[in-house]
Design a protein around this motif. Structure first.
Motif, short mmCIF file in Angstrom:
data_model
loop_
_atom_site.label_atom_id
_atom_site.label_comp_id
_atom_site.label_asym_id
_atom_site.label_seq_id
_atom_site.Cartn_x
_atom_site.Cartn_y
_atom_site.Cartn_z
N ILE A 124 -66.40 -0.34 27.53
CA ILE A 124 -66.98 -0.38 28.88
C ILE A 124 -67.00 1.04 29.42
CG2 ILE A 124 -66.74 -1.30 31.22
CD1 ILE A 124 -67.34 -3.46 29.09
N GLY A 125 -68.19 1.55 29.78
CA GLY A 125 -68.34 2.92 30.28
C GLY A 125 -68.73 3.87 29.16
N THR A 126 -69.99 3.79 28.73
CA THR A 126 -70.47 4.64 27.63
C THR A 126 -70.38 6.12 28.00
OG1 THR A 126 -72.14 2.93 27.27
CG2 THR A 126 -72.39 4.98 26.00
N GLY A 127 -70.75 6.45 29.24
CA GLY A 127 -70.72 7.85 29.70
C GLY A 127 -71.50 8.75 28.78
N SER A 128 -70.86 9.81 28.30
CA SER A 128 -71.52 10.76 27.41
C SER A 128 -71.78 10.16 26.03
CB SER A 128 -70.64 11.99 27.22
OG SER A 128 -69.46 11.64 26.50
N GLY A 129 -71.01 9.13 25.67
CA GLY A 129 -71.13 8.55 24.33
C GLY A 129 -70.13 9.14 23.33
N TYR A 130 -69.28 10.06 23.80
CA TYR A 130 -68.34 10.70 22.86
C TYR A 130 -67.31 9.70 22.32
CZ TYR A 130 -64.73 13.84 21.06
OH TYR A 130 -63.79 14.45 20.27
N GLN A 131 -66.66 8.96 23.23
CA GLN A 131 -65.70 7.94 22.76
C GLN A 131 -66.42 6.92 21.87
OE1 GLN A 131 -62.04 6.58 24.30
NE2 GLN A 131 -62.34 6.01 22.16
N VAL B 103 -71.23 -0.76 27.09
CA VAL B 103 -71.92 -1.10 28.34
C VAL B 103 -71.81 0.07 29.32
CG1 VAL B 103 -71.98 -2.72 30.29
CG2 VAL B 103 -71.34 -3.55 28.01
N GLU B 104 -72.93 0.44 29.96
CA GLU B 104 -72.94 1.55 30.94
C GLU B 104 -73.84 1.15 32.11
OE1 GLU B 104 -71.52 4.75 31.42
OE2 GLU B 104 -72.73 4.55 33.24
N ARG B 105 -73.42 1.50 33.34
CA ARG B 105 -74.22 1.10 34.51
C ARG B 105 -75.25 2.15 34.91
NH1 ARG B 105 -72.22 3.53 39.36
NH2 ARG B 105 -73.29 2.12 40.76
N ILE B 106 -75.13 3.41 34.40
CA ILE B 106 -76.09 4.45 34.77
C ILE B 106 -77.07 4.68 33.61
CG2 ILE B 106 -76.38 6.84 35.53
CD1 ILE B 106 -73.60 6.71 36.77
N LYS B 107 -78.30 4.28 33.84
CA LYS B 107 -79.32 4.28 32.78
C LYS B 107 -79.50 5.66 32.14
CE LYS B 107 -82.61 2.12 30.58
NZ LYS B 107 -82.31 0.99 29.72
N MET C 191 -76.11 -0.75 22.63
CA MET C 191 -75.82 -0.40 24.03
C MET C 191 -76.51 -1.36 24.98
SD MET C 191 -75.96 3.69 24.20
CE MET C 191 -74.97 4.69 23.08
N LYS C 192 -75.83 -1.55 26.12
CA LYS C 192 -76.40 -2.43 27.15
C LYS C 192 -76.29 -1.72 28.49
CE LYS C 192 -75.13 -6.80 29.39
NZ LYS C 192 -75.93 -8.01 29.20
N HIS C 193 -77.40 -1.76 29.26
CA HIS C 193 -77.39 -1.27 30.63
C HIS C 193 -76.91 -2.44 31.48
CE1 HIS C 193 -79.66 0.05 34.45
NE2 HIS C 193 -78.55 0.74 34.34
N GLY C 194 -75.65 -2.38 31.93
CA GLY C 194 -75.12 -3.54 32.65
C GLY C 194 -73.84 -3.21 33.38
N ASP C 195 -73.27 -4.23 34.01
CA ASP C 195 -72.05 -4.07 34.79
C ASP C 195 -70.83 -4.44 33.93
OD1 ASP C 195 -69.99 -4.05 36.58
OD2 ASP C 195 -70.66 -5.81 37.71
N GLY C 196 -70.01 -3.44 33.68
CA GLY C 196 -68.84 -3.62 32.84
C GLY C 196 -67.85 -4.66 33.35
N PRO D 262 -63.55 5.59 38.73
CA PRO D 262 -63.42 4.14 38.96
C PRO D 262 -64.47 3.31 38.22
CG PRO D 262 -64.24 5.28 40.93
CD PRO D 262 -63.92 6.34 39.93
N LEU D 263 -64.09 2.10 37.85
CA LEU D 263 -65.05 1.11 37.35
C LEU D 263 -65.72 0.52 38.58
CD1 LEU D 263 -65.98 -0.30 34.64
CD2 LEU D 263 -64.52 -2.19 35.34
N VAL D 264 -66.94 1.02 38.84
CA VAL D 264 -67.63 0.71 40.09
C VAL D 264 -68.16 -0.72 40.05
CG1 VAL D 264 -69.54 1.43 41.59
CG2 VAL D 264 -68.31 3.13 40.21
N PRO D 265 -67.90 -1.49 41.12
CA PRO D 265 -68.46 -2.84 41.13
C PRO D 265 -69.91 -2.84 41.59
CG PRO D 265 -66.93 -2.53 42.98
CD PRO D 265 -67.07 -1.20 42.30
N GLY D 266 -70.65 -3.84 41.17
CA GLY D 266 -71.99 -4.07 41.75
C GLY D 266 -73.13 -3.35 41.08
N GLU D 267 -74.03 -2.85 41.94
CA GLU D 267 -75.36 -2.36 41.58
C GLU D 267 -75.45 -1.39 40.40
OE1 GLU D 267 -78.80 -0.07 44.02
OE2 GLU D 267 -77.06 -0.78 45.14
N LEU D 268 -76.47 -1.58 39.59
CA LEU D 268 -76.71 -0.65 38.46
C LEU D 268 -77.59 0.50 38.92
CD1 LEU D 268 -77.54 -3.19 35.59
CD2 LEU D 268 -75.32 -2.35 36.37
#
Ligand code: SAH
Length: 220
Positions: A94-101, A115-119, A139-144, A213-219
């Motif tokens: 949860i939280g792809t970010g840069s993709g390094y992990q 899964v990452e919320r920022i396209k 990968m999925k654009h979604g809410d972790g 933070p693991l942000v709730p809600g909107e993508l």
């Protein structure tokens, strides 16, 4: 290891990656597969070009959109905790970010779901993994907070952004016998290892950490 690091990418990272892995070993990371993945990974392609000269330091760095690429030590620590009980078949991140992990996990297990919320971050991460010839990541654009139910249950879940409490959806997507590594808390955060035995969840505190933070809600 099922990664082929292209020479133009791997060539640049080679010595610096090895030095970083050595430093992490000195800091207590002992899993050889994890250290090898860190040594072979081109972290400089996961950070903004202007920060590339800092890519092999053991620090978190900004990646835009108010987000950060995690500190290599914590990436390695989370990865070795995932492997401590044998290599899981698939991992949910949860939280792809840069993709390094993601790229480190992709070198250690057969299949990674992330899964990452920022396209825009997800798109860049996808491009980097392709450049590394790493093709076992979906990968999925979604809410972790919701996890990725249709691909579960997962033998391992790694969360790289901190919720205030452990999301119920992630607990229910953890396979029996599976393990989740997750930072929990607002200001003071602690990295937890949660293991599932049937309907029981056992919690172990690993160390104090600092994640976005693991942000709730909107993508986005
Ligand atoms: N492992 C990543 C860490 C990135 S920081 C790396 O090393 O690069 C954490 C990431 O979690 C950010 O990209 C942020 O956008 C993402 N995130 C935050 N809240 C989220 C949510 N609710 N669902 C999915 N991703 C989320």
């Amino acid at each position: 290891m099922n990664v082929k690091v292209g020479s133009s990418i791997g060539g640049k990272s080679g010595r610096s990656g090895e030095l970083l892995a050595q430093k992490l070993y000195q800091e207590g990371i002992t899993n050889q597969d994890v250290l090898r993945a860190i040594a072979m990974s081109p972290r400089h392609i996961f950070v903004p070009e202007i920060l590339a000269h800092k890519a092999y330091e053991n620090t978190a760095l900004p990646i835009g959109q108010g987000q950060t690429i995690s500190q290599p030590y914590i990436v390695a620590r989370m990865s070795e905790l995932i492997l401590a009980d044998g290599v899981p078949e698939s991992v949910l991140e949860i939280g792809t970010g840069s993709g390094y992990q993601t790229s480190i996990l992709g070198q250690l297990v057969s299949k990674v779901y992330s899964v990452e919320r920022i396209k825009s971050l997800q798109w860049q991460a996808k491009r980097r993994l392709r450049a590394m010839d790493l093709h076992n990541v979906s990968m999925k654009h979604g809410d972790g907070w919701q996890g990725w139910e249709s691909k579960g249950p997962y033998q391992a879940i790694v969360v790289t952004a901190a919720p205030s409490s452990v999301p119920q959806a992630l607990l229910s997507q953890l396979a029996d016998g599976g393990r989740m590594i997750i930072p929990v808390g607002d200001q003071a955060q602690v990295l937890k290892l949660i293991t599932r035995e049937g309907d029981a969840f056992k919690e172990q505190q690993i160390e104090a950490v600092r994640f976005v933070p693991l942000v709730p809600g909107e993508l986005l």
